[in-house]
Design a protein around this motif. Structure first.
Motif, PDB file in Angstrom:
ATOM      1  N   PHE A  16       0.825  -1.217   0.000  1.00  0.00           N
ATOM      2  CA  PHE A  16       0.000   0.000   0.000  1.00  0.00           C
ATOM      3  C   PHE A  16       0.859   1.267   0.000  1.00  0.00           C
ATOM      4  N   ALA A  17       2.111   1.124   0.436  1.00  0.00           N
ATOM      5  CA  ALA A  17       3.042   2.263   0.372  1.00  0.00           C
ATOM      6  C   ALA A  17       3.407   2.522  -1.091  1.00  0.00           C
ATOM      7  N   THR A  18       3.605   1.455  -1.862  1.00  0.00           N
ATOM      8  CA  THR A  18       3.932   1.607  -3.288  1.00  0.00           C
ATOM      9  C   THR A  18       2.759   2.255  -4.027  1.00  0.00           C
ATOM     10  N   VAL A  19       1.560   1.762  -3.746  1.00  0.00           N
ATOM     11  CA  VAL A  19       0.357   2.323  -4.387  1.00  0.00           C
ATOM     12  C   VAL A  19       0.246   3.809  -4.011  1.00  0.00           C
ATOM     13  N   GLY A  20       0.474   4.116  -2.747  1.00  0.00           N
ATOM     14  CA  GLY A  20       0.376   5.501  -2.260  1.00  0.00           C
ATOM     15  C   GLY A  20       1.400   6.391  -2.946  1.00  0.00           C
ATOM     16  N   ARG A  21       2.621   5.879  -3.105  1.00  0.00           N
ATOM     17  CA  ARG A  21       3.683   6.689  -3.728  1.00  0.00           C
ATOM     18  C   ARG A  21       3.348   6.973  -5.185  1.00  0.00           C
ATOM     19  N   LYS A  22       2.865   5.971  -5.899  1.00  0.00           N
ATOM     20  CA  LYS A  22       2.516   6.171  -7.311  1.00  0.00           C
ATOM     21  C   LYS A  22       1.379   7.179  -7.442  1.00  0.00           C
ATOM     22  N   THR A  23       0.418   7.094  -6.518  1.00  0.00           N
ATOM     23  CA  THR A  23      -0.733   7.997  -6.573  1.00  0.00           C
ATOM     24  C   THR A  23      -0.276   9.442  -6.314  1.00  0.00           C
ATOM     25  N   THR A  24       0.578   9.605  -5.308  1.00  0.00           N
ATOM     26  CA  THR A  24       1.062  10.946  -4.969  1.00  0.00           C
ATOM     27  C   THR A  24       1.837  11.542  -6.145  1.00  0.00           C
ATOM     28  N   ALA A  25       2.656  10.708  -6.803  1.00  0.00           N
ATOM     29  CA  ALA A  25       3.439  11.198  -7.946  1.00  0.00           C
ATOM     30  C   ALA A  25       2.500  11.624  -9.075  1.00  0.00           C
ATOM     31  N   PHE A  26       1.446  10.843  -9.313  1.00  0.00           N
ATOM     32  CA  PHE A  26       0.497  11.189 -10.382  1.00  0.00           C
ATOM     33  C   PHE A  26      -0.209  12.511 -10.059  1.00  0.00           C
ATOM     34  N   LYS A  27      -0.602  12.666  -8.797  1.00  0.00           N
ATOM     35  CA  LYS A  27      -1.313  13.890  -8.398  1.00  0.00           C
ATOM     36  C   LYS A  27      -0.401  15.113  -8.513  1.00  0.00           C
ATOM     37  N   ALA A  28       0.872  14.925  -8.175  1.00  0.00           N
ATOM     38  CA  ALA A  28       1.811  16.045  -8.263  1.00  0.00           C
ATOM     39  C   ALA A  28       1.986  16.465  -9.728  1.00  0.00           C
ATOM     40  N   ALA A  29       1.978  15.471 -10.620  1.00  0.00           N
ATOM     41  CA  ALA A  29       2.159  15.774 -12.043  1.00  0.00           C
ATOM     42  C   ALA A  29       0.877  16.307 -12.683  1.00  0.00           C
ATOM     43  N   HIS A  30      -0.275  16.007 -12.075  1.00  0.00           N
ATOM     44  CA  HIS A  30      -1.575  16.430 -12.655  1.00  0.00           C
ATOM     45  C   HIS A  30      -2.455  17.043 -11.569  1.00  0.00           C
ATOM     46  N   PRO A  31      -2.058  18.199 -11.030  1.00  0.00           N
ATOM     47  CA  PRO A  31      -2.796  18.763  -9.890  1.00  0.00           C
ATOM     48  C   PRO A  31      -4.249  19.112 -10.226  1.00  0.00           C
ATOM     49  N   GLU A  32      -4.559  19.239 -11.515  1.00  0.00           N
ATOM     50  CA  GLU A  32      -5.917  19.630 -11.926  1.00  0.00           C
ATOM     51  C   GLU A  32      -6.889  18.440 -11.900  1.00  0.00           C
ATOM     52  N   LYS A  33      -6.371  17.229 -11.814  1.00  0.00           N
ATOM     53  CA  LYS A  33      -7.238  16.037 -11.894  1.00  0.00           C
ATOM     54  C   LYS A  33      -7.728  15.617 -10.519  1.00  0.00           C
ATOM     55  N   LYS A  34      -9.012  15.214 -10.465  1.00  0.00           N
ATOM     56  CA  LYS A  34      -9.542  14.699  -9.190  1.00  0.00           C
ATOM     57  C   LYS A  34      -9.352  13.174  -9.186  1.00  0.00           C
ATOM     58  N   VAL A  35      -8.422  12.745  -8.356  1.00  0.00           N
ATOM     59  CA  VAL A  35      -8.118  11.315  -8.282  1.00  0.00           C
ATOM     60  C   VAL A  35      -9.022  10.666  -7.240  1.00  0.00           C
ATOM     61  N   ILE A  36      -9.627   9.541  -7.599  1.00  0.00           N
ATOM     62  CA  ILE A  36     -10.492   8.815  -6.651  1.00  0.00           C
ATOM     63  C   ILE A  36      -9.763   7.556  -6.194  1.00  0.00           C
ATOM     64  N   ARG A  37      -9.638   7.428  -4.881  1.00  0.00           N
ATOM     65  CA  ARG A  37      -8.912   6.275  -4.324  1.00  0.00           C
ATOM     66  C   ARG A  37      -9.884   5.186  -3.896  1.00  0.00           C
ATOM     67  N   LEU A  38      -9.834   4.071  -4.590  1.00  0.00           N
ATOM     68  CA  LEU A  38     -10.581   2.875  -4.145  1.00  0.00           C
ATOM     69  C   LEU A  38      -9.561   1.761  -3.931  1.00  0.00           C
ATOM     70  N   SER A  39      -8.446   2.144  -3.320  1.00  0.00           N
ATOM     71  CA  SER A  39      -7.335   1.197  -3.166  1.00  0.00           C
ATOM     72  C   SER A  39      -7.286   0.637  -1.752  1.00  0.00           C
ATOM     73  N   ILE A  40      -6.547   1.290  -0.826  1.00  0.00           N
ATOM     74  CA  ILE A  40      -6.467   0.731   0.521  1.00  0.00           C
ATOM     75  C   ILE A  40      -7.870   0.721   1.143  1.00  0.00           C
ATOM     76  N   GLY A  41      -8.144  -0.319   1.919  1.00  0.00           N
ATOM     77  CA  GLY A  41      -9.483  -0.451   2.518  1.00  0.00           C
ATOM     78  C   GLY A  41      -9.659   0.473   3.702  1.00  0.00           C
ATOM     79  N   ASP A  42      -9.671   1.771   3.431  1.00  0.00           N
ATOM     80  CA  ASP A  42      -9.853   2.714   4.539  1.00  0.00           C
ATOM     81  C   ASP A  42     -11.270   3.278   4.503  1.00  0.00           C
ATOM     82  N   VAL A  43     -11.890   3.318   5.670  1.00  0.00           N
ATOM     83  CA  VAL A  43     -13.304   3.686   5.755  1.00  0.00           C
ATOM     84  C   VAL A  43     -13.509   5.189   5.585  1.00  0.00           C
ATOM     85  N   THR A  44     -14.743   5.571   5.225  1.00  0.00           N
ATOM     86  CA  THR A  44     -15.045   6.991   5.024  1.00  0.00           C
ATOM     87  C   THR A  44     -16.250   7.460   5.853  1.00  0.00           C
TER      88      THR A  44
END
Ligand code: MLT
Length: 397
Positions: A16-44
């Motif tokens: 989940f650290a690898t998934v998190g790092r890739k997601t953060t890198a994508f968001k940094a490169a595309h700050p205008e995009k709304k990324v939806i996380r359905l990855s780690i099983g964290d409750v909302t």
């Protein structure tokens, strides 16, 4: 000095650290995009009102010298009796009777699943299903244990059964399963209990997702199976059941009847916990004690229903797209076959780049996960609907 060189045998980073790092890198490169996380099983969903009220009362207790609490009671390794009684009540409703000294309170199933290994010699052989929650494998790699795998695949519905010709000492089972969402019936678990008893092995049974079960044929606890108290330890958590991922509370059952080499594992665990652990905060324990009350169960079932609805939204989307999946019914995870012969990480990148949706690559859970992908139902309904409409638009193209 020498380091524990077993750590050098681990993958570079936790899945989940690898998934998190890739997601953060994508968001940094595309700050205008709304990324939806359905990855780690964290409750909302927020905590149930009864839990919040109980925690507020506990905070007030801490403010008055008459009711202030320091360390928890040492009788049950710092677990408060009110909490332990409520857990025994929840088990009793599943037809399982427990003694107070068999229930240990902790900060969650993940810690206990790792820490329990202190009880076992490094030369034990471990059997884990593949794919599997990475914690089971990584913690045993750290200890240098030999690991065998039981293949979970399309042929066995991702529910491997014991092979009596294979010898193992420690067996991990997770049902409903993370990541595949598949869940064992009581009949199937009877075979695993038989296997563990025959091999004089110990079953480590992860029941973190049991509150998602609605089908009565499925087991809610390993102790619903006769003979399990002599061979199994069960790990449970308030994280997914009651939204405690940020609060931290779980419980582990080590039956008095579990004896190996003439030694009580219950006694060993009590000794381990009282030496290395100082318990869970009073405020947290009082919040947790409200979960399995009548009102608490009503309120958490509303949240569980919300996540079940999300699972249905994802399942309907995959049905429309003709994509094979398992889980989502008695589980918050949907385990799907990557479309167009993509491998797990290819599909991860494709979905992140083109739909800005993050899931978890199945190969991160083991070799049999290659070509599969996990989505969680723990997001918000709005995000789940939006993610599905983007996935639909992308894959129908
Ligand atoms: C998962 O996404 O598999 C879980 O959230 C991980 C965990 O419970 O530690």
């Amino acid at each position: 000095m020498k380091i524990n060189s077993n750590f050098l045998n681990l993958k570079d980073s936790y899945l989940f650290a690898t998934v998190g790092r890739k997601t953060t890198a994508f968001k940094a490169a595309h700050p205008e995009k709304k990324v939806i996380r359905l990855s780690i099983g964290d409750v909302t969903r927020p905590l149930a009102p009864v839990v919040i009220e109980a925690m507020h009362r506990a905070v007030d207790d801490m403010s008055r010298k008459e009711t202030f609490k320091g360390y928890g009671p040492d009788q049950y390794c710092y677990g408060y009796e009110t909490l332990i009684d409520s857990i025994k009540g929840s088990y009793a409703r599943k037809g399982v009777s427990l003694e107070s000294g068999e229930v240990f309170i902790s900060d969650g199933a993940k810690s206990d699943l790792g820490n329990i290994l202190d009880l076992f010699a490094p030369e034990n052989t471990v059997l884990v299903p593949d794919p599997v929650y990475p914690v089971y494998v990584d913690t045993n790699v750290m200890a240098g244990r030999k690991i065998l795998y039981a293949d979970a695949n399309l042929e066995n519905g991702f529910l491997p059964m014991p092979d009596f010709s294979v010898d193992a000492d420690i067996i991990y089972l997770c049902s409903p399963n993370n990541p595949t969402g598949a869940a064992y019936t009581k009949e199937q678990l009877k075979e695993w209990v038989k296997y563990a008893r025959e091999k004089d092995a110990v079953l480590l049974y992860d029941a973190a997702y049991e509150y998602f079960i609605t089908d009565p044929a499925l087991a809610r606890s390993i102790y619903q199976i006769e003979g399990a108290k002599e061979c199994a330890i069960e790990f449970c958590s308030y994280s997914k059941t009651a939204g405690f991922t940020g609060v931290r509370c779980g419980y582990t059952v080590v039956p008095q009847a579990l004896i190996r080499e003439g030694t009580s594992l219950n006694k060993l665990w009590a000794r381990r916990q009282s030496t290395k652990f100082n318990g869970v905060s009073y405020i947290t324990q009082m919040g947790a004690a409200a979960v399995f009350t009548e009102e608490g169960e009503k309120q958490i079932s509303e949240n569980l229903g919300y996540y079940r609805e999300n699972a249905k939204i994802i399942a309907n989307c995959l049905d429309e797209l003709g994509i094979f999946y398992t889980g989502g019914k008695n589980s918050p995870y949907i385990w799907l076959k990557c479309p167009n012969e993509m491998d797990s990480w290819q599909f991860f990148d494709y979905l992140l780049e083109n739909a800005n949706v993050v899931g978890t690559p199945g190969s991160g859970f083991g070799k049999n996960g290659e070509g599969f992908f996990r989505l969680t139902a723990f997001g918000t309904k709005e995000d789940t609907l939006e993610a599905c409409s983007r996935i639909r638009a992308l894959l129908l193209k």
